[in-house]
Motif scaffolding. Structure first.
Motif, PDB file in Angstrom:
ATOM      1  N   GLY A   1      -8.760  10.211   1.499  1.00  0.00           N
ATOM      2  CA  GLY A   1      -9.256  11.036   0.399  1.00  0.00           C
ATOM      3  C   GLY A   1      -8.368  10.945  -0.825  1.00  0.00           C
ATOM      4  N   ALA A   2      -7.059  10.951  -0.617  1.00  0.00           N
ATOM      5  CA  ALA A   2      -6.126  10.823  -1.738  1.00  0.00           C
ATOM      6  C   ALA A   2      -6.261   9.462  -2.407  1.00  0.00           C
ATOM      7  CB  ALA A   2      -4.695  11.036  -1.243  1.00  0.00           C
ATOM      8  N   LEU A   3      -6.524   8.423  -1.605  1.00  0.00           N
ATOM      9  CA  LEU A   3      -6.727   7.088  -2.171  1.00  0.00           C
ATOM     10  C   LEU A   3      -7.955   7.064  -3.074  1.00  0.00           C
ATOM     11  CD1 LEU A   3      -6.064   4.052  -2.332  1.00  0.00           C
ATOM     12  CD2 LEU A   3      -7.340   3.754  -0.188  1.00  0.00           C
ATOM     13  N   LEU A   4      -9.049   7.670  -2.618  1.00  0.00           N
ATOM     14  CA  LEU A   4     -10.249   7.723  -3.451  1.00  0.00           C
ATOM     15  C   LEU A   4      -9.977   8.480  -4.750  1.00  0.00           C
ATOM     16  CD1 LEU A   4     -13.054   8.439  -0.802  1.00  0.00           C
ATOM     17  CD2 LEU A   4     -12.481   6.258  -1.872  1.00  0.00           C
ATOM     18  N   GLU A   5      -9.262   9.574  -4.654  1.00  0.00           N
ATOM     19  CA  GLU A   5      -8.965  10.372  -5.856  1.00  0.00           C
ATOM     20  C   GLU A   5      -8.152   9.562  -6.864  1.00  0.00           C
ATOM     21  OE1 GLU A   5     -10.150  13.165  -6.719  1.00  0.00           O
ATOM     22  OE2 GLU A   5     -10.841  14.167  -4.888  1.00  0.00           O
ATOM     23  N   ARG A   6      -7.242   8.723  -6.381  1.00  0.00           N
ATOM     24  CA  ARG A   6      -6.431   7.911  -7.289  1.00  0.00           C
ATOM     25  C   ARG A   6      -7.243   6.815  -7.967  1.00  0.00           C
ATOM     26  NH1 ARG A   6      -0.878   8.401  -7.380  1.00  0.00           N
ATOM     27  NH2 ARG A   6      -0.788   6.322  -8.345  1.00  0.00           N
ATOM     28  N   LEU A   7      -8.386   6.460  -7.375  1.00  0.00           N
ATOM     29  CA  LEU A   7      -9.237   5.424  -7.974  1.00  0.00           C
ATOM     30  C   LEU A   7     -10.141   5.971  -9.076  1.00  0.00           C
ATOM     31  CD1 LEU A   7     -10.209   3.480  -4.741  1.00  0.00           C
ATOM     32  CD2 LEU A   7      -9.033   2.490  -6.714  1.00  0.00           C
ATOM     33  N   VAL A   8     -10.394   7.256  -9.066  1.00  0.00           N
ATOM     34  CA  VAL A   8     -11.355   7.854 -10.002  1.00  0.00           C
ATOM     35  C   VAL A   8     -11.040   7.521 -11.462  1.00  0.00           C
ATOM     36  CG1 VAL A   8     -12.245  10.037 -10.909  1.00  0.00           C
ATOM     37  CG2 VAL A   8     -12.089   9.688  -8.444  1.00  0.00           C
ATOM     38  N   PRO A   9      -9.774   7.576 -11.931  1.00  0.00           N
ATOM     39  CA  PRO A   9      -9.504   7.284 -13.341  1.00  0.00           C
ATOM     40  C   PRO A   9      -9.858   5.863 -13.784  1.00  0.00           C
ATOM     41  CG  PRO A   9      -7.675   8.487 -12.369  1.00  0.00           C
ATOM     42  CD  PRO A   9      -8.572   8.093 -11.241  1.00  0.00           C
TER      43      PRO A   9
ATOM     44  N   SER B   1     -18.948  21.394  -2.751  1.00  0.00           N
ATOM     45  CA  SER B   1     -17.691  21.785  -2.122  1.00  0.00           C
ATOM     46  C   SER B   1     -17.194  20.785  -1.078  1.00  0.00           C
ATOM     47  CB  SER B   1     -17.845  23.165  -1.461  1.00  0.00           C
ATOM     48  OG  SER B   1     -18.866  23.123  -0.472  1.00  0.00           O
ATOM     49  N   SER B   2     -17.941  19.690  -0.874  1.00  0.00           N
ATOM     50  CA  SER B   2     -17.565  18.705   0.139  1.00  0.00           C
ATOM     51  C   SER B   2     -16.507  17.749  -0.398  1.00  0.00           C
ATOM     52  CB  SER B   2     -18.795  17.899   0.565  1.00  0.00           C
ATOM     53  OG  SER B   2     -19.762  18.723   1.158  1.00  0.00           O
ATOM     54  N   PRO B   3     -15.779  17.069   0.488  1.00  0.00           N
ATOM     55  CA  PRO B   3     -14.820  16.066   0.036  1.00  0.00           C
ATOM     56  C   PRO B   3     -15.519  14.842  -0.541  1.00  0.00           C
ATOM     57  CG  PRO B   3     -14.939  16.114   2.432  1.00  0.00           C
ATOM     58  CD  PRO B   3     -15.741  17.268   1.946  1.00  0.00           C
ATOM     59  N   VAL B   4     -14.808  14.090  -1.354  1.00  0.00           N
ATOM     60  CA  VAL B   4     -15.328  12.843  -1.918  1.00  0.00           C
ATOM     61  C   VAL B   4     -15.499  11.828  -0.793  1.00  0.00           C
ATOM     62  CG1 VAL B   4     -14.860  10.925  -3.495  1.00  0.00           C
ATOM     63  CG2 VAL B   4     -14.262  13.271  -4.148  1.00  0.00           C
ATOM     64  N   ILE B   5     -16.694  11.237  -0.684  1.00  0.00           N
ATOM     65  CA  ILE B   5     -16.934  10.225   0.357  1.00  0.00           C
ATOM     66  C   ILE B   5     -17.301   8.868  -0.227  1.00  0.00           C
ATOM     67  CG2 ILE B   5     -17.578  11.877   2.138  1.00  0.00           C
ATOM     68  CD1 ILE B   5     -20.544  11.073   1.527  1.00  0.00           C
ATOM     69  N   ALA B   6     -17.424   8.772  -1.558  1.00  0.00           N
ATOM     70  CA  ALA B   6     -17.769   7.498  -2.174  1.00  0.00           C
ATOM     71  C   ALA B   6     -17.437   7.565  -3.663  1.00  0.00           C
ATOM     72  CB  ALA B   6     -19.251   7.168  -1.986  1.00  0.00           C
ATOM     73  N   LEU B   7     -17.353   6.395  -4.276  1.00  0.00           N
ATOM     74  CA  LEU B   7     -17.144   6.264  -5.715  1.00  0.00           C
ATOM     75  C   LEU B   7     -18.191   5.305  -6.251  1.00  0.00           C
ATOM     76  CD1 LEU B   7     -13.268   5.728  -5.723  1.00  0.00           C
ATOM     77  CD2 LEU B   7     -14.470   7.881  -6.103  1.00  0.00           C
ATOM     78  N   GLN B   8     -18.687   5.574  -7.453  1.00  0.00           N
ATOM     79  CA  GLN B   8     -19.722   4.731  -8.042  1.00  0.00           C
ATOM     80  C   GLN B   8     -19.349   4.356  -9.466  1.00  0.00           C
ATOM     81  OE1 GLN B   8     -22.757   7.733  -7.159  1.00  0.00           O
ATOM     82  NE2 GLN B   8     -23.773   6.276  -5.792  1.00  0.00           N
TER      83      GLN B   8
ATOM     84  N   ALA C   1      -3.452  -1.167  -6.356  1.00  0.00           N
ATOM     85  CA  ALA C   1      -2.646  -0.401  -7.314  1.00  0.00           C
ATOM     86  C   ALA C   1      -2.645   1.083  -6.962  1.00  0.00           C
ATOM     87  CB  ALA C   1      -3.188  -0.601  -8.728  1.00  0.00           C
ATOM     88  N   ALA C   2      -3.773   1.583  -6.448  1.00  0.00           N
ATOM     89  CA  ALA C   2      -3.843   2.985  -6.051  1.00  0.00           C
ATOM     90  C   ALA C   2      -3.159   3.226  -4.712  1.00  0.00           C
ATOM     91  CB  ALA C   2      -5.301   3.432  -5.973  1.00  0.00           C
TER      92      ALA C   2
END
Length: 445
Positions: free
Chosen positions: A61-69, A80-87, A127-128
């Motif tokens: 989850g922390a890895l996904l959050e670091r990719l968001v920027p 309210s659910s955790p992030v499960i994907a990025l688009q 990098a993340a």
């Protein structure tokens, strides 16, 4: 594959013709044919061989959050659910059940564009991952641990599959938690073109298994297979995996695939914001409905995404069967199939490469490929020589289609010429230094 708990209502299914029309609607003129790449990979701590959970300051989850920027939009099943994907545009980064990170790439005209997108994705993820003390590993099956040791990602769909699939196959959880693969999606022009491509991919699939075999270890021991990932699929669900008989007896068609899919059991139905698990085939669902409501086309789309044959039809032909490998060989995957399937001359050569086998003979060929890799034989033919000719055919097709894509298949030519599947390097490394952390370090992406 839908990410969402909610589903939009769609047209009720009143005839099989509606299902056939879905495949016809995917037909495209050759000038519009594209290809897409999917690439899964394992995430491990830098100095350990344990799996990475979703939770925690160095979790998935922390890895996904670091990719968001980097321009990604996070996806949650509920607010309210955790992030499960990025688009990002048509690109999706999603999670497999055990935390394998998957790129589902955009559709591209060329293999080099798909490869470039994957390289950019890998650069973003590395990098993340670095500041979190994580690394990306390219293997087709986790070489250490068992499914009981693995974390589960917080995705509701996987909870339904976690409950349903083990009822049908002993190794279902191994597939979900322990495997990592590469896949390519391609277009077709009309039904005849779809049939020809699907059948050719099915006939050639064992050669791809041998070329990409990269999963010889199971719980720290040689498994007897160059691709244990491929072996796992035998015991997931025989009604939805493997090969269709119609691939080999001349009877394959849209209708043959639909009939096969109709007789596969439902894994789930999305209803009321939940994944329900009715015990029926899709054919029974159309006939009987569920809780007073008919089957509809959204249900059918979901169902098609839960079928796992070696070559799958949705709105594209999906070529399955490759273990996760390093980036250069992954980039060769869309190039190989573009050269073979999008050039008419290469298709004809590919169809002549192998003898015509019965269904049972083909299963034996597939088993040889996953056990022995490129060291195996098909009758009097050495698999590494057949694989080398397959790559040469694809390269000739690319030279006619688009010379700039042709160099991408060179890593495959080198592997075929060596006669050694990638798995052999894994076995050699393990024999030389049988320490889990050292082995994973040897196969970092």
């Amino acid at each position: 594959m839908s990410l969402d708990l909610q589903r939009a209502s769609s047209e009720p299914i009143t005839s099989v013709d509606m299902l056939l029309a879905g495949f016809r609607s995917a037909e495209k003129p050759r000038s519009q044919h594209r290809l897409g790449l999917e690439h899964e990979k394992f995430i491990y701590p830098l100095h350990a061989a344990r799996p990475v959970p979703y939770e925690g300051p160095s979790g998935i989850g922390a890895l996904l959050e670091r990719l968001v920027p980097n321009g990604y939009t996070p996806f949650r099943e509920t607010p309210s659910s955790p992030v499960i994907a990025l688009q990002k545009g048509m690109l999706t980064i999603s999670l497999e059940p055990g935390g394998q990170l998957e790129l589902s790439g955009s559709p591209w005209p060329t293999a080099r564009e798909a490869h470039a997108e994957n390289l950019a994705h890998l650069a973003d993820v590395k990098a993340a991952a670095g500041p979190l003390g994580l690394r990306l590993v390219a293997l087709g099956y986790r070489p250490f641990g068992t499914p009981a040791d693995m974390p589960w990602m917080p995705k509701t769909r996987y909870l339904a599959m976690r409950q349903s699939l083990p009822e049908r196959g002993r190794l279902a959880h191994n597939m979900m938690l322990m495997t990592s693969t590469g896949q390519v999606s391609l277009d077709w022009e009309d039904e005849a073109d779809c049939v020809r491509k699907t059948v050719l991919v099915a006939r050639l699939a064992p050669l791809m298994v041998a070329l990409y075999a990269n999963s010889p270890l199971v719980d720290g021991k040689p498994s007897g297979y160059m691709s244990f990932r491929s072996r796992v699929w035998d015991e997931v669900d025989p009604t939805r995996c493997g090969y269709l008989r119609s691939f080999f007896d001349g009877s394959f068609s849209y209708r043959a695939y639909v009939d096969w899919a109709l007789d596969a059991p439902l894994l789930f139905l999305r209803r009321r914001g939940e994944y329900l698990r009715p015990k029926m085939t899709f054919r029974q669902f159309i006939k009987e409905g569920f809780e007073g409501a008919p089957a509809d086309m959204t249900d059918w789309t979901d169902h098609l995404s839960t079928l796992f044959p070696e070559v799958r039809l949705k709105k594209v032909v999906e070529v399955r069967g490759a273990d996760c490998v390093p980036a250069a060989m992954t980039g060769a995957l869309p190039a190989l199939w573009r050269g073979l399937l999008y050039d008419p001359g290469a298709m004809e050569e590919g169809e002549r490469l192998l003898p015509r086998l019965s269904f049972e003979e083909h299963l034996a060929f597939h088993d040889t490929a996953r056990r022995q890799g490129l060291a195996g034989r098909l009758g009097n033919h050495e698999l590494h020589r057949l694989a080398g000719e397959l790559v040469a055919i694809a390269r000739r097709g690319l030279e006619r289609l688009d010379r700039e894509d042709a160099p991408l298949v060179e890593p495959l030519a080198e592997v075929a010429a060596s006669g050694r599947s990638p798995a052999q390097a894994v076995l050699d490394a393990w024999e030389k230094e049988p320490h889990p952390e050292a082995l994973l370090a040897r196969f970092i992406l």
